[in-house]
Design an enzyme around this catalytic site. Structure first.
Site, PDB file in Angstrom:
ATOM      1  N   ASP A  40      47.404  47.741 -74.460  1.00 19.53           N
ATOM      2  CA  ASP A  40      48.506  48.344 -73.420  1.00 19.53           C
ATOM      3  C   ASP A  40      49.157  46.960 -72.778  1.00 19.53           C
ATOM      4  O   ASP A  40      50.285  46.978 -72.349  1.00 19.53           O
ATOM      5  CB  ASP A  40      48.643  49.284 -72.788  1.00 19.53           C
ATOM      6  N   LYS A  83      51.997  56.438 -82.499  1.00 13.69           N
ATOM      7  CA  LYS A  83      51.033  55.143 -82.543  1.00 13.69           C
ATOM      8  C   LYS A  83      50.209  55.152 -83.535  1.00 13.69           C
ATOM      9  O   LYS A  83      49.777  54.171 -84.422  1.00 13.69           O
ATOM     10  CB  LYS A  83      50.494  55.173 -81.081  1.00 13.69           C
ATOM     11  N   GLN A 116      46.772  57.178 -73.068  1.00 15.18           N
ATOM     12  CA  GLN A 116      48.030  57.641 -73.163  1.00 15.18           C
ATOM     13  C   GLN A 116      48.567  58.209 -71.590  1.00 15.18           C
ATOM     14  O   GLN A 116      47.464  59.007 -71.225  1.00 15.18           O
ATOM     15  CB  GLN A 116      48.458  58.786 -74.094  1.00 15.18           C
TER      16      GLN A 116
HETATM   17  N1  GUN Z   1      53.312  56.576 -71.769  1.00 19.11           N
HETATM   18  C1  GUN Z   1      54.676  56.309 -72.043  1.00 19.11           C
HETATM   19  N2  GUN Z   1      54.474  55.127 -72.475  1.00 19.11           N
HETATM   20  C2  GUN Z   1      53.388  54.749 -72.566  1.00 19.11           C
HETATM   21  C3  GUN Z   1      52.730  53.421 -73.124  1.00 19.11           C
HETATM   22  O1  GUN Z   1      53.455  52.505 -73.223  1.00 19.11           O
HETATM   23  N3  GUN Z   1      51.635  53.225 -72.953  1.00 19.11           N
HETATM   24  C4  GUN Z   1      50.551  54.170 -72.423  1.00 19.11           C
HETATM   25  N4  GUN Z   1      49.356  54.102 -72.565  1.00 19.11           N
HETATM   26  N5  GUN Z   1      51.109  55.386 -71.919  1.00 19.11           N
HETATM   27  C5  GUN Z   1      52.467  55.687 -72.072  1.00 19.11           C
END
Ligand code: GUN
Length: 283
Positions: free
Chosen positions: A120, A53, A97
């Site tokens: 998100d 990311k 996350q």
């Molecule tokens: N953990 C696995 N996929 C994601 C996601 O798309 N966003 C977040 N915040 N955590 C994750």
């Protein structure tokens, strides 16, 4: 093979290019779009995801800051940090996350993020905005799937879409997005009785269960669009989706591969949401 491949890598690259232009335009106005990614603990998969990311963001010129905290961080301290980021006008997107350590209430943490910075799209206000058609942030995975459908010029009006999976971050939002495009939508799940009877009627199948071979060739109407959200490992340890790709590609009209399908699009849509958040903040 009858199916045409929907190339998530190529489409994600195009999306990142568009984001990069928007980033430059905003920087020319003196605003530096900024995403803060919070990782609590040492989950190995999460460490890889957050690295992606941050790297993706830097590639498009977006500023991304990774904040790492120990697994035993107090929930109150995390909430306080999120509130500080909410109040910081120099931060446009906040992503915590998941999964979080067990002593933390993930819902409480997500609900503490300001909806205007919820890139998100996990906040209840984001879900409500999608539900009602108001402006908000859409969860990245279903949003990426919609981009893939858009990229092939697939007319959804009046078509029948079957979504397999009912999670709050993929299945349910996906169904709402398809419905908003005037598709007729059936939401199924892994325990739906005679799933095949449902999928055989579908012009579009979206598989988001997290289990191999949920969709096989005998379950797909010839020419249908098959979108595979799954991320699993086969017996040889190779990455695979929920769809039996080898079989289904002989029947479907379009199909997304795993890897190289929905995954890269999910990552790209986070960048779209972040630049969008910064543009909205800049007015
Ligand atoms: N953990 C696995 N996929 C994601 C996601 O798309 N966003 C977040 N915040 N955590 C994750």
């Amino acid at each position: 093979m009858t199916a045409q491949l929907i190339d998530g890598n190529a489409l994600a690259q195009q999306v990142r290019g568009e984001v990069a232009h928007r980033v430059q335009a905003l920087k020319a106005r003196g605003v530096e779009p900024h995403l803060v990614v919070i990782l609590v603990g040492e989950d190995p998969a999460s460490q890889v995801y957050v690295k992606h990311k941050v790297n993706d963001s830097s590639q498009t010129g977006l500023k991304a800051t990774l904040e790492r905290y120990p697994a035993d961080m107090a929930e109150a301290d995390l909430l306080a940090r999120i509130r500080a980021l909410n109040a910081d006008a120099g931060v446009h997107g906040i992503l915590v996350q998941l999964p979080l350590p067990k002593h933390m209430d993930a819902d409480k943490v997500i609900e503490t993020i300001a909806p205007a910075k919820d890139v998100d799209g996990f906040h209840v206000q984001s879900a409500g905005a999608l539900m009602t058609g108001l402006p908000g942030f859409w969860p990245c995975t279903p949003h990426g799937c919609m981009k893939m459908l858009e990229s092939i010029g697939y007319p959804l009006r009046g078509k029948h879409a079957v979504v397999i999976g009912r999670s709050n971050i993929v299945g349910k939002p996906m169904a709402l997005m398809l419905l908003a495009q005037d598709a007729t939508v059936t939401i199924c799940h892994s325990r739906t009785a005679d799933l095949k009877a449902q999928t055989l009627q579908a012009d579009v199948v979206v598989a988001a269960v997290g289990k191999r071979n949920v969709v096989t060739a005998d379950m797909v109407k010839p020419g249908a669009v098959v979108i595979d959200v799954g991320m699993n490992r086969d017996d040889a340890g190779k990455l695979c989706g929920d769809v039996d790709f080898a079989g289904v590609k002989e029947v479907a009209g379009w199909i997304t591969p795993v890897p190289g399908g929905v995954g890269p699009m999910t990552r790209a849509m986070l960048l779209v949401n972040t630049i969008e958040a910064a543009e909205r903040a800049a007015g």
